[in-house]
Design a protein around this motif. Structure first.
Motif, PDB file in Angstrom:
ATOM      1  N   ALA B  48       0.761  -1.264   0.098  1.00 28.92           N
ATOM      2  CA  ALA B  48      -0.260   0.082  -0.097  1.00 28.92           C
ATOM      3  C   ALA B  48       0.773   1.252  -0.093  1.00 28.92           C
ATOM      4  CB  ALA B  48      -0.999  -0.012   1.414  1.00 28.92           C
ATOM      5  N   GLY B  49       2.138   1.095   0.243  1.00 25.71           N
ATOM      6  CA  GLY B  49       2.941   2.370   0.341  1.00 25.71           C
ATOM      7  C   GLY B  49       2.946   2.977   1.439  1.00 25.71           C
ATOM      8  N   LEU B  50       2.566   2.332   2.647  1.00 27.23           N
ATOM      9  CA  LEU B  50       2.444   3.063   3.957  1.00 27.23           C
ATOM     10  C   LEU B  50       3.257   2.434   5.025  1.00 27.23           C
ATOM     11  CD1 LEU B  50      -1.580   3.066   3.934  1.00 27.23           C
ATOM     12  CD2 LEU B  50      -0.129   4.842   3.230  1.00 27.23           C
ATOM     13  N   SER B  51       3.649   3.300   6.132  1.00 21.73           N
ATOM     14  CA  SER B  51       3.815   2.524   7.352  1.00 21.73           C
ATOM     15  C   SER B  51       2.866   2.490   8.348  1.00 21.73           C
ATOM     16  CB  SER B  51       5.257   3.434   7.813  1.00 21.73           C
ATOM     17  OG  SER B  51       4.569   4.515   8.643  1.00 21.73           O
ATOM     18  N   ASP B  56      -4.834   4.543  10.585  1.00 20.31           N
ATOM     19  CA  ASP B  56      -5.804   5.154  11.665  1.00 20.31           C
ATOM     20  C   ASP B  56      -6.274   4.193  12.688  1.00 20.31           C
ATOM     21  OD1 ASP B  56      -5.958   7.829  10.633  1.00 20.31           O
ATOM     22  OD2 ASP B  56      -7.538   6.967   9.089  1.00 20.31           O
ATOM     23  N   ALA B  57      -6.335   2.860  12.346  1.00 17.95           N
ATOM     24  CA  ALA B  57      -6.904   1.821  13.137  1.00 17.95           C
ATOM     25  C   ALA B  57      -6.506   0.465  12.918  1.00 17.95           C
ATOM     26  CB  ALA B  57      -8.542   1.958  13.328  1.00 17.95           C
ATOM     27  N   VAL B  58      -6.319  -0.681  13.684  1.00 15.14           N
ATOM     28  CA  VAL B  58      -5.813  -1.664  13.552  1.00 15.14           C
ATOM     29  C   VAL B  58      -6.816  -2.763  14.077  1.00 15.14           C
ATOM     30  CG1 VAL B  58      -3.885  -3.380  13.636  1.00 15.14           C
ATOM     31  CG2 VAL B  58      -3.411  -0.840  13.603  1.00 15.14           C
ATOM     32  N   TYR B  59      -7.511  -3.582  13.427  1.00 17.40           N
ATOM     33  CA  TYR B  59      -8.349  -4.422  13.760  1.00 17.40           C
ATOM     34  C   TYR B  59      -7.532  -6.041  13.517  1.00 17.40           C
ATOM     35  CZ  TYR B  59     -11.990  -1.047  12.567  1.00 17.40           C
ATOM     36  OH  TYR B  59     -12.614  -0.037  12.765  1.00 17.40           O
ATOM     37  N   VAL B  60      -7.127  -6.741  14.519  1.00 13.52           N
ATOM     38  CA  VAL B  60      -6.379  -7.889  14.879  1.00 13.52           C
ATOM     39  C   VAL B  60      -7.267  -9.106  15.164  1.00 13.52           C
ATOM     40  CG1 VAL B  60      -4.417  -8.975  15.288  1.00 13.52           C
ATOM     41  CG2 VAL B  60      -4.444  -6.304  15.312  1.00 13.52           C
ATOM     42  N   GLY B  82       4.949  -1.148  14.134  1.00  9.92           N
ATOM     43  CA  GLY B  82       5.028   0.131  14.036  1.00  9.92           C
ATOM     44  C   GLY B  82       3.694   0.854  14.211  1.00  9.92           C
ATOM     45  N   ALA B  83       2.596   0.250  14.922  1.00  2.99           N
ATOM     46  CA  ALA B  83       1.256   1.083  14.890  1.00  2.99           C
ATOM     47  C   ALA B  83       0.932   1.529  16.457  1.00  2.99           C
ATOM     48  CB  ALA B  83       0.600   0.205  14.177  1.00  2.99           C
ATOM     49  N   GLU B  84       1.907   1.950  17.163  1.00  4.27           N
ATOM     50  CA  GLU B  84       1.392   2.099  18.489  1.00  4.27           C
ATOM     51  C   GLU B  84       0.730   3.548  18.426  1.00  4.27           C
ATOM     52  OE1 GLU B  84       3.492   1.293  22.614  1.00  4.27           O
ATOM     53  OE2 GLU B  84       4.953   2.042  21.126  1.00  4.27           O
ATOM     54  N   THR B 116      -7.942   5.090   6.842  1.00  2.00           N
ATOM     55  CA  THR B 116      -7.040   3.867   6.611  1.00  2.00           C
ATOM     56  C   THR B 116      -7.196   2.907   7.676  1.00  2.00           C
ATOM     57  OG1 THR B 116      -5.748   5.144   4.973  1.00  2.00           O
ATOM     58  CG2 THR B 116      -5.022   3.038   5.481  1.00  2.00           C
ATOM     59  N   VAL B 117      -7.383   1.624   7.349  1.00  2.00           N
ATOM     60  CA  VAL B 117      -7.495   0.513   8.434  1.00  2.00           C
ATOM     61  C   VAL B 117      -6.739  -0.470   8.060  1.00  2.00           C
ATOM     62  CG1 VAL B 117      -8.900  -0.981   9.757  1.00  2.00           C
ATOM     63  CG2 VAL B 117      -9.819   1.468   9.185  1.00  2.00           C
ATOM     64  N   LEU B 118      -5.999  -1.187   9.041  1.00  3.59           N
ATOM     65  CA  LEU B 118      -5.373  -2.478   8.709  1.00  3.59           C
ATOM     66  C   LEU B 118      -6.105  -3.679   9.500  1.00  3.59           C
ATOM     67  CD1 LEU B 118      -2.500  -4.072   8.157  1.00  3.59           C
ATOM     68  CD2 LEU B 118      -1.965  -3.416  10.226  1.00  3.59           C
ATOM     69  N   VAL B 119      -6.163  -4.664   8.584  1.00  2.00           N
ATOM     70  CA  VAL B 119      -6.939  -5.763   9.321  1.00  2.00           C
ATOM     71  C   VAL B 119      -5.998  -6.934   9.363  1.00  2.00           C
ATOM     72  CG1 VAL B 119      -8.733  -7.451   8.871  1.00  2.00           C
ATOM     73  CG2 VAL B 119      -9.202  -5.170   8.167  1.00  2.00           C
TER      74      VAL B 119
END
Lengths: 141, 426
Positions: B48-51, B56-60, B82-84, B116-119
């Motif tokens: 995605a070209g992101l860090s 904005d949020a992480v759903y694990v 790297g998502a604290e 932007t959300v990481l799953v």
């Protein structure tokens, strides 16, 4: 809004298994829609109503399909009897249940014979495991 | 229910580990679960070209905490990715986890709250923590895997009274299918063989698959004169729920997957090739999962209908389909219900090679749950990963000749949550 605390303290789950010990199939029947919820809960599975009666089912039904399971069983309770036959059953009250079927060998030959025979009448025959009575069925010859 | 997204949502990055065994599989062996998961996240973020700080949020999601021993994953993984200081939650929808996560992320973004959300999904079904070691693992016994997995199934009445996945998910469905369509048990068995052969062919072309050996090579290795002779061997391929055999089932695995979801207008400014999440549908049911007809699962029909209506597509628009194939016959029933395959013709389609990557109706080109393997909460993400690769034309040897424009992915989360997502418009 009803804020009262009910005085009932016996779980529907416990009542169900206590019923099995006495050879009874305990179900709930909805006062609103008349449908059965089996095995029992505190809420009608069909309309979501909370007003339910306790009723006993006939224990009679039709075996639609029967297969078997693996050995050792997935659950330690059933290790002594695995592999066992497991059936898809329609009770006379129109309720679909899946349960252990006794009196049929868990072999491809016997299961194929049962499949070729087609739908078969069955009746409840409670299986008593070491720690729990379990709903099971037996073919009516 | 209005059943529509207010904004165009895309998957802008995907990542997936190899599926296998943390104790022995190359690419996994020697790594901690945190690192395997972080590697899948890194692949998705790079794509995605992101860090992690752009999120904005992480759903694990993780289904079987008994073996991972990593609850509260939002914080436990945060330094590894790297998502604290982001928003986050640990959730599960069992084997639908990652695609349910995609739906939750899409709703979060379309509501206007996040951009932007990481799953993330990860799972260990082959290994567990050894003692109290922070890094050593040991093999998980088959019985432990199913005892813990089945905790997601009716614990009041189903499991205590003899339910198991093999009978309910395989044998009974197979018999219902044979009865409904007048199929002989012998023809059913041959159809299952062809289906498994296709899955293993796909696995042999996928460097991230758990099993990368074709049926033919396996038969040759074991000294059989043909792969069908091996298929019929009670020793190698016994009936686990007659008439379903062992190789018509899931292969358990450890693994992780990840995806980045964002607004389409943001993704267009990034380097990746985004794929639109056009629709999703989710519906669940407790046991029994079906009524008189074991081939007809109403919660699946509802989830597929919702997803296809949201995406405004018809079955004839679908170019690539994955259906949850923990049970191969159940996966065929779902494909027929969706309308991708004609009713009662799924096994004939497998026999005729139509379900291969180069066939008319390609399915599960990563190898499916049998060959790619099944790492519960990570698996739906692996299915989405494969669909995105196919739509971008990046699936290597197993690339579908004409890139799919519309892909549909269906998964079952134990027990049961039917989840369907529709991807389109790269």
């Amino acid at each position: 809004m009803d804020t009262t605390v009910t005085s009932t303290s016996q779980s529907a789950i416990e009542l169900y298994y206590k019923g099995l010990e006495e050879g009874k199939l305990k179900a709930r029947r909805c006062k609103d829609c008349g449908e059965h919820t089996f095995p029992p809960t505190g809420c009608c599975a069909h309309c979501g109503g909370w007003s339910l009666d306790w009723v006993d089912l006939s224990g009679k039904g039709t075996l639609l399909f029967a297969t078997h399971n693996i050995s050792p069983a997935c659950h330690p309770r059933f290790e002594p009897i695995a592999p066992y036959v497991y059936g898809h059953i329609c009770l006379d009250e129109g309720i679909i249940v899946q349960a252990i079927v006794q009196g049929v060998k868990a072999t491809p030959e016997d299961l194929n014979q049962l499949f070729q025979r087609g739908q078969t009448p069955v009746e409840a025959d409670i299986l008593r495991m070491d720690d729990l009575p379990v709903l099971a069925f037996r073919i009516i010859r | 229910m209005r059943n529509r997204l207010k904004e165009e949502i895309v998957i802008s990055g995907v990542g997936c580990s190899r599926f296998g065994d943390l104790l022995e599989t190359p690419g996994l062996k020697g790594l901690s679960l945190q690192e395997v998961t972080a590697n899948a996240v890194r692949e998705a973020l790079d794509d995605a070209g992101l860090s992690g700080q752009d999120l904005d949020a992480v759903y694990v999601g993780n289904a079987m905490v008994h073996s991972s021993q990593l609850p509260g994953t939002y914080s436990q993984l945060s330094k590894w990715i790297g998502a604290e200081l982001k928003s986050g939650v640990h959730f599960d929808a069992q084997c639908s986890t990652t695609n349910v996560g995609a739906a939750l992320a899409a709703m979060s973004i379309a509501s206007g709250v996040y951009d932007t959300v990481l799953v993330v999904g990860f799972e260990t079904t082959r290994t567990k923590v050894k003692g109290f070691s922070p890094y050593e693992r040991e093999a998980l016994q088959h019985k432990e895997t199913w005892l813990w997995t089945d905790m997601a199934v009716n614990q009041a009445y189903g499991v205590p009274q003899g339910y198991d996945i093999f009978s309910t998910y395989n044998g009974l469905v197979a018999l219902g299918y044979c009865r409904k369509y007048g199929l002989s048990i012998e023809d059913y068995d041959k159809g299952m063989f062809e289906l498994c052969r296709t899955r293993r062919l796909h696995g042999s072309m996928n460097p991230k698959a758990n099993i990368q050996q074709t049926m033919e090579d396996k038969a040759s290795e074991l000294g059989f004169s043909s792969s069908y002779e091996m298929w019929q061997s009670d020793e190698v391929n016994p009936f686990v729920a007659w008439p379903s055999r062992l190789m018509s089932l899931v292969t358990i695995a450890d693994g992780a997957s990840a995806m980045v979801l964002t607004r389409a207008d943001i993704a267009r400014a990034n380097k990746s090739q985004p794929v639109q999440l056009k629709g999703f549908g989710i519906s669940y049911r407790d046991l029994p999962w079906y009524d008189e007809d074991p081939t007809l699962w109403d919660f699946d029909r509802r989830s597929a209908t919702q997803a296809m209506e949201m995406a405004d597509i018809k079955a004839t628009d679908i170019n690539y389909l994955h259906t949850h194939d923990c049970s191969h016959i159940s996966g065929i029933c779902t494909a027929e219900m969706i309308g991708y395959l004609p009713s009662g013709k799924g096994l004939a389609a497998a026999r005729d090679g139509e379900l291969r990557y180069d066939g008319k109706r390609p399915m599960s080109t990563h190898g499916g749950r049998h060959a790619f393997g099944h790492a519960w909460a990570a698996s739906a993400g692996s299915d989405t990963y494969e669909a995105v690769l196919q739509m971008r034309g990046m699936a290597g040897k197993r690339q579908i000749p004409k890139r799919p424009e519309i892909s549909v992915i269906h998964t079952h989360g134990y027990a049961m949550i039917g989840t369907t997502i529709v991807l389109g418009g790269v």
